[in-house]
Design a protein around this motif. Structure first.
Motif, PDB file in Angstrom:
ATOM      1  N   LEU A  23       0.858  -1.178   0.000  1.00 38.55           N
ATOM      2  CA  LEU A  23       0.000   0.000   0.000  1.00 38.55           C
ATOM      3  C   LEU A  23       0.897   1.231   0.000  1.00 38.55           C
ATOM      4  O   LEU A  23       2.090   1.127   0.272  1.00 38.55           O
ATOM      5  CB  LEU A  23      -0.902   0.026   1.245  1.00 38.55           C
ATOM      6  N   GLY A  24       0.338   2.403  -0.258  1.00 37.63           N
ATOM      7  CA  GLY A  24       1.144   3.616  -0.212  1.00 37.63           C
ATOM      8  C   GLY A  24       0.307   4.856  -0.396  1.00 37.63           C
ATOM      9  O   GLY A  24      -0.839   4.800  -0.875  1.00 37.63           O
ATOM     10  N   THR A  25       0.864   6.007  -0.007  1.00 38.46           N
ATOM     11  CA  THR A  25       0.116   7.267  -0.102  1.00 38.46           C
ATOM     12  C   THR A  25      -0.033   7.716  -1.554  1.00 38.46           C
ATOM     13  O   THR A  25      -0.977   8.432  -1.882  1.00 38.46           O
ATOM     14  CB  THR A  25       0.817   8.382   0.708  1.00 38.46           C
ATOM     15  N   GLY A  26       0.878   7.292  -2.416  1.00 38.57           N
ATOM     16  CA  GLY A  26       0.787   7.666  -3.825  1.00 38.57           C
ATOM     17  C   GLY A  26      -0.148   6.777  -4.619  1.00 38.57           C
ATOM     18  O   GLY A  26      -0.807   7.222  -5.564  1.00 38.57           O
ATOM     19  N   SER A  27      -0.222   5.520  -4.224  1.00 36.06           N
ATOM     20  CA  SER A  27      -0.991   4.537  -4.993  1.00 36.06           C
ATOM     21  C   SER A  27      -2.401   4.293  -4.456  1.00 36.06           C
ATOM     22  O   SER A  27      -3.250   3.733  -5.154  1.00 36.06           O
ATOM     23  CB  SER A  27      -0.237   3.199  -5.012  1.00 36.06           C
ATOM     24  N   HIS A  28      -2.673   4.688  -3.216  1.00 28.43           N
ATOM     25  CA  HIS A  28      -3.968   4.401  -2.595  1.00 28.43           C
ATOM     26  C   HIS A  28      -4.509   5.634  -1.870  1.00 28.43           C
ATOM     27  O   HIS A  28      -3.735   6.438  -1.343  1.00 28.43           O
ATOM     28  CB  HIS A  28      -3.838   3.257  -1.571  1.00 28.43           C
ATOM     29  N   ASP A  29      -5.825   5.760  -1.829  1.00 30.71           N
ATOM     30  CA  ASP A  29      -6.478   6.824  -1.068  1.00 30.71           C
ATOM     31  C   ASP A  29      -6.704   6.305   0.351  1.00 30.71           C
ATOM     32  O   ASP A  29      -7.763   5.748   0.670  1.00 30.71           O
ATOM     33  CB  ASP A  29      -7.807   7.201  -1.744  1.00 30.71           C
ATOM     34  N   LEU A  30      -5.694   6.451   1.186  1.00 23.98           N
ATOM     35  CA  LEU A  30      -5.741   5.853   2.528  1.00 23.98           C
ATOM     36  C   LEU A  30      -6.852   6.437   3.409  1.00 23.98           C
ATOM     37  O   LEU A  30      -7.522   5.679   4.116  1.00 23.98           O
ATOM     38  CB  LEU A  30      -4.367   5.946   3.195  1.00 23.98           C
ATOM     39  N   PRO A  31      -7.106   7.769   3.387  1.00 21.78           N
ATOM     40  CA  PRO A  31      -8.234   8.277   4.195  1.00 21.78           C
ATOM     41  C   PRO A  31      -9.581   7.673   3.774  1.00 21.78           C
ATOM     42  O   PRO A  31     -10.408   7.363   4.627  1.00 21.78           O
ATOM     43  CB  PRO A  31      -8.199   9.790   3.945  1.00 21.78           C
ATOM     44  N   ALA A  32      -9.778   7.478   2.472  1.00 25.28           N
ATOM     45  CA  ALA A  32     -11.049   6.889   1.999  1.00 25.28           C
ATOM     46  C   ALA A  32     -11.147   5.419   2.387  1.00 25.28           C
ATOM     47  O   ALA A  32     -12.217   4.925   2.749  1.00 25.28           O
ATOM     48  CB  ALA A  32     -11.160   7.035   0.483  1.00 25.28           C
ATOM     49  N   MET A  33     -10.013   4.717   2.350  1.00 25.37           N
ATOM     50  CA  MET A  33     -10.006   3.281   2.652  1.00 25.37           C
ATOM     51  C   MET A  33     -10.090   2.992   4.142  1.00 25.37           C
ATOM     52  O   MET A  33     -10.728   2.035   4.565  1.00 25.37           O
ATOM     53  CB  MET A  33      -8.735   2.632   2.089  1.00 25.37           C
ATOM     54  N   PHE A  34      -9.405   3.826   4.959  1.00 23.76           N
ATOM     55  CA  PHE A  34      -9.221   3.479   6.379  1.00 23.76           C
ATOM     56  C   PHE A  34      -9.628   4.571   7.365  1.00 23.76           C
ATOM     57  O   PHE A  34      -9.475   4.389   8.571  1.00 23.76           O
ATOM     58  CB  PHE A  34      -7.743   3.147   6.633  1.00 23.76           C
ATOM     59  N   GLY A  35     -10.160   5.696   6.867  1.00 23.45           N
ATOM     60  CA  GLY A  35     -10.443   6.839   7.744  1.00 23.45           C
ATOM     61  C   GLY A  35     -11.425   6.570   8.869  1.00 23.45           C
ATOM     62  O   GLY A  35     -11.409   7.255   9.896  1.00 23.45           O
ATOM     63  N   ASP A  36     -12.290   5.541   8.698  1.00 22.24           N
ATOM     64  CA  ASP A  36     -13.312   5.258   9.721  1.00 22.24           C
ATOM     65  C   ASP A  36     -12.861   4.210  10.741  1.00 22.24           C
ATOM     66  O   ASP A  36     -13.635   3.820  11.621  1.00 22.24           O
ATOM     67  CB  ASP A  36     -14.604   4.777   9.045  1.00 22.24           C
ATOM     68  N   VAL A  37     -11.602   3.751  10.659  1.00 19.73           N
ATOM     69  CA  VAL A  37     -11.129   2.679  11.558  1.00 19.73           C
ATOM     70  C   VAL A  37     -11.039   3.187  13.004  1.00 19.73           C
ATOM     71  O   VAL A  37     -10.428   4.219  13.273  1.00 19.73           O
ATOM     72  CB  VAL A  37      -9.764   2.122  11.092  1.00 19.73           C
ATOM     73  N   ARG A  38     -11.638   2.421  13.919  1.00 18.92           N
ATOM     74  CA  ARG A  38     -11.567   2.752  15.353  1.00 18.92           C
ATOM     75  C   ARG A  38     -10.965   1.638  16.193  1.00 18.92           C
ATOM     76  O   ARG A  38     -10.458   1.883  17.287  1.00 18.92           O
ATOM     77  CB  ARG A  38     -12.967   3.082  15.877  1.00 18.92           C
ATOM     78  N   PHE A  39     -11.045   0.422  15.674  1.00 19.36           N
ATOM     79  CA  PHE A  39     -10.491  -0.725  16.416  1.00 19.36           C
ATOM     80  C   PHE A  39      -9.583  -1.515  15.483  1.00 19.36           C
ATOM     81  O   PHE A  39      -9.979  -1.866  14.375  1.00 19.36           O
ATOM     82  CB  PHE A  39     -11.621  -1.626  16.941  1.00 19.36           C
ATOM     83  N   VAL A  40      -8.377  -1.781  15.949  1.00 17.18           N
ATOM     84  CA  VAL A  40      -7.420  -2.570  15.168  1.00 17.18           C
ATOM     85  C   VAL A  40      -7.075  -3.813  15.973  1.00 17.18           C
ATOM     86  O   VAL A  40      -6.563  -3.709  17.095  1.00 17.18           O
ATOM     87  CB  VAL A  40      -6.144  -1.759  14.856  1.00 17.18           C
ATOM     88  N   CYS A  41      -7.395  -4.974  15.422  1.00 22.40           N
ATOM     89  CA  CYS A  41      -7.083  -6.230  16.093  1.00 22.40           C
ATOM     90  C   CYS A  41      -5.942  -6.901  15.342  1.00 22.40           C
ATOM     91  O   CYS A  41      -6.014  -7.062  14.118  1.00 22.40           O
ATOM     92  CB  CYS A  41      -8.304  -7.139  16.111  1.00 22.40           C
ATOM     93  N   VAL A  42      -4.904  -7.263  16.059  1.00 26.89           N
ATOM     94  CA  VAL A  42      -3.752  -7.908  15.428  1.00 26.89           C
ATOM     95  C   VAL A  42      -3.493  -9.257  16.090  1.00 26.89           C
ATOM     96  O   VAL A  42      -3.758  -9.451  17.275  1.00 26.89           O
ATOM     97  CB  VAL A  42      -2.481  -7.018  15.485  1.00 26.89           C
ATOM     98  N   GLY A  43      -3.004 -10.201  15.293  1.00 28.40           N
ATOM     99  CA  GLY A  43      -2.679 -11.531  15.796  1.00 28.40           C
ATOM    100  C   GLY A  43      -1.721 -12.203  14.831  1.00 28.40           C
ATOM    101  O   GLY A  43      -1.556 -11.762  13.687  1.00 28.40           O
ATOM    102  N   GLY A  44      -1.103 -13.270  15.283  1.00 28.13           N
ATOM    103  CA  GLY A  44      -0.030 -13.881  14.503  1.00 28.13           C
ATOM    104  C   GLY A  44      -0.448 -14.484  13.180  1.00 28.13           C
ATOM    105  O   GLY A  44       0.210 -14.293  12.160  1.00 28.13           O
TER     106      GLY A  44
END
Length: 293
Positions: A23-44
């Motif tokens: 992903l990248g700021t030049g190739s993707h519209d990150l605010p449009a894709m992820f701007g509404d994220v409030r919870f990030v769950c990570v696991g192996g």
């Protein structure tokens, strides 16, 4: 609260390529894709993080839990990423280096997407210390193999020590959620984060072992006395990086065995699947409750 990035060099970059996510700021519209994220769950495990997004989508009424959620990072085989509404689910692989690389890019991604008030939750499996298998541990502090609540990193030849404190209020909220679910035992305790699965965790069953069973048990009992209730391999850098970024964070891991009684995981597949669903169930319940407020 916005995400804090302490890197003056980022502002002078024409674009920021998040290489390991493809992903990248030049190739993707990150605010449009992820701007509404409030919870990030990570696991192996990539498989587990996909299962989690299907589960949470069903719980929040955002979609069919049996639907196939696309991997946002399909252009790379390093990590996988799934999204359902305000929830992002990302795999981090195994061990401190793997999760650290992922977190650098994930924190930048959320910063570029202008996300605010984000909560990070690591779910996973662990070895328990003095607990019944299947117990869920919410981490109070992540400690190293010397039982110190710190994460050490060598930068430009100098050792930098960072705090591994996690959000106490968030830990208490998760404990309260577990009491409301009332299906499995949950405790708050310290989590020992090691850089190795075998010798670094005092196992007797690795390719190499230079200590006796008595010495192993003595070390694990010392860990228990220091408040350690489980052992895993990612919590210290996770806690340190979230703290540096001003992100509320928690670690919720289920214990697959009691290390005072053995080293090898012997429970049946079905039992282990049930255990592994417990942190996800707890975190899912917490997210649902937060979004109802």
């Amino acid at each position: 609260t916005s995400i804090h990035i302490s890197n003056p060099h980022l502002n002078s970059m024409k674009e920021d390529i998040l290489y390991h996510f493809d992903l990248g700021t030049g190739s993707h519209d990150l605010p449009a894709m992820f701007g509404d994220v409030r919870f990030v769950c990570v696991g192996g495990s990539p498989w587990r993080m996909k299962a989690f997004i299907q589960y949470i989508a069903g719980e929040l009424g955002l979609g069919d839990p049996n639907a196939d959620y696309p991997n946002i990072c399909a252009g790379t085989d390093r990590y996988s990423m799934y999204k359902a509404g305000p929830v992002l689910s990302v795999s981090h692989g195994m061990g401190i280096p793997s999760i650290a690389i992922m977190l650098h890019e994930l924190i930048k991604l959320l910063y570029h997407a202008k996300c605010t008030n984000v909560t990070f939750l690591r779910t996973g499996t662990s070895g328990g210390v003095g607990l019944e298998p299947g117990t869920v541990v919410i981490t109070k502090q992540s400690v190293d193999a010397l039982f110190k609540p710190q994460f050490e990193l060598v930068i430009l030849g100098k050792t930098v020590v960072r705090s591994t404190d996690l959000d106490e209020e968030l830990a208490q909220q998760l404990l309260q959620c577990s009491q409301e679910i009332d299906e499995f035992k949950t405790v708050i305790g310290n989590t020992m984060c090691t850089t190795d699965f075998y010798e670094g965790q005092a196992r007797l069953d690795g390719a190499f072992c230079s200590y006796t069973e008595k010495e192993k048990l003595s070390y694990l009992k010392d860990a228990y006395e220091a408040g350690v209730r489980n052992i895993e391999m990612e919590s210290s850098v996770f806690a340190a990086m979230c703290k540096l970024s001003g992100i509320r964070a928690a670690v919720v891991c289920v214990t697959l065995l009691n290390r005072l009684e053995g080293d090898q995981i012997s429970s049946s597949h079905d039992v282990l699947v049930n255990y592994q669903q417990r942190p996800q169930k707890l975190v899912g319940f917490f997210i649902k409750k937060q979004l109802q407020v």
